[in-house]
Scaffold this active site. Structure first.
Site, PDB file in Angstrom:
ATOM      1  N   CYS A  29       9.551  60.095  33.714  1.00  0.00           N
ATOM      2  CA  CYS A  29       8.777  59.105  32.959  1.00  0.00           C
ATOM      3  C   CYS A  29       9.481  57.749  32.920  1.00  0.00           C
ATOM      4  CB  CYS A  29       8.564  59.574  31.525  1.00  0.00           C
ATOM      5  SG  CYS A  29       7.865  61.223  31.353  1.00  0.00           S
ATOM      6  N   ASP A  30      10.779  57.764  32.651  1.00  0.00           N
ATOM      7  CA  ASP A  30      11.483  56.525  32.318  1.00  0.00           C
ATOM      8  C   ASP A  30      12.555  56.095  33.308  1.00  0.00           C
ATOM      9  OD1 ASP A  30       9.983  56.454  29.944  1.00  0.00           O
ATOM     10  OD2 ASP A  30      11.431  57.728  28.912  1.00  0.00           O
ATOM     11  N   CYS A  75      12.932  62.379  29.504  1.00  0.00           N
ATOM     12  CA  CYS A  75      12.106  62.528  30.704  1.00  0.00           C
ATOM     13  C   CYS A  75      12.503  61.499  31.753  1.00  0.00           C
ATOM     14  CB  CYS A  75      10.638  62.394  30.354  1.00  0.00           C
ATOM     15  SG  CYS A  75       9.529  62.564  31.772  1.00  0.00           S
TER      16      CYS A  75
END
Length: 314
Positions: free
Chosen positions: A139-140, A136
């Site tokens: 997300c990261d 992701c």
């Protein structure tokens, strides 16, 4: 065989499931949450979460999961660490069989079993999950500001991930098995226009390198041909963008699914094709796949279940 009865059973222990349990508990539905054998879902494989509201300094994924779980318990929700092995949504109340020789009969069901990211199957992937390997970018990606990263895949999802990362990272490699991008023409053009994206065509990943954290990837070009060439690239992040598989095998013959296997819901509600059964989180969301969005849909599912039960009892 042990038999339990409840007004609401929730299957799945990620952000969607825990949030649904919090709301259902506060609505006096006395829910039973069957959280599976990996409580917390994909958040348990995430290190620091910086984009979940209420944590300006960030929070470790497992810690966030624990706080959600504790909140369920605070409001009286019952949590079972077990897995559902079969369901029957053709009868009322609904019947769910658990692996531990327990049967739950429920007036309503909320499914929050999530989706699993597809991986290449390399042993090194598991070694570096949360330490360089991610599925992701949204997300990261922030953790790779001004660093070098690679995205595996050649479709629209991979192109979107690469474009997103190109605004954060110093350098983005796209590792593509074929000699072309499967992404749409618009996405291909955008990839070509980004100076810091380099597409490595005809390449497969053989392994990942590093000690405690990811430091590089081993690639092979033109695998199995007389042009085969092995080489390495130095990277700090390795993002899989080859799709997700919704965890819906259990419900395949019980609910209507879309062509990708995700549970169909009648948006904006969380109602499924069976009255009294609701779906929340990534199991019904092939687009956003974010913890905060999953939590929000868990709230909606609990509200939908509460309204369904109230109308059923009128």
């Amino acid at each position: 065989m042990k038999e339990l009865t409840t007004r609401c059973v929730i299957v799945g222990g990620g952000p969607a499931g825990y949030t649904a349990a919090i709301y259902a508990s506060r609505a006096n539905l006395a829910p039973i949450l069957v959280e599976g054998m990996q409580p917390g879902g994909q958040l348990t494989t995430t290190t620091e979460v910086e984009n979940f509201p209420g944590f300006p300094e960030g929070v470790q994924g497992p810690d966030l999961v624990l706080k959600m779980r504790q909140q369920v318990e605070k409001f009286g929700g019952e949590i079972k660490i077990d897995t559902v092995t079969s369901v029957d949504f053709t009868v009322r109340p609904f019947v769910l069989h658990l692996s531990g020789d327990t049967v739950i009969k429920a007036e309503s069901v909320i499914i929050a079993t999530g989706a699993s990211a597809r991986y290449l199957g390399l042993p090194d992937e598991q070694k570096f999950i949360g330490m360089g390997v991610s599925a992701c970018a949204t997300c990261d990606g922030f953790f790779y500001r001004r660093k070098r990263v690679a995205v595996v895949g050649g479709g629209d999802t991979a192109a979107e991930e690469a474009l997103y990362l190109s605004g954060i990272a110093e350098k983005v490699y796209m590792i593509v098995r074929k000699d072309y991008l499967r992404a749409s023409s618009v996405m291909r053009r955008r990839i070509e226009e980004r100076d810091n994206i380099e597409v490595l065509y005809n390449c497969n990943t053989e392994g990942l390198t590093g000690d405690d954290v990811l430091q590089g990837a081993k690639l092979v070009e033109f695998k199995g041909t007389d042009r085969e060439r092995h080489f390495e690239i130095a990277i700090d992040g390795f993002f899989l963008a080859i799709g997700h598989d919704p965890n819906t095998a259990l419900f395949r013959d019980q609910l209507e699914l879309d062509d990708q296997g995700y549970i169909k819901v009648f948006s904006p509600s969380t109602h499924t094709s069976v009255d009294g059964v609701f779906a929340a989180g990534d199991v019904a969301d092939p687009i956003y796949m974010q913890a905060v969005n999953a939590a929000a849909s868990g709230c909606r599912a609990a509200l939908d279940a509460d309204r369904f039960l109230a109308m059923a009892n009128e």
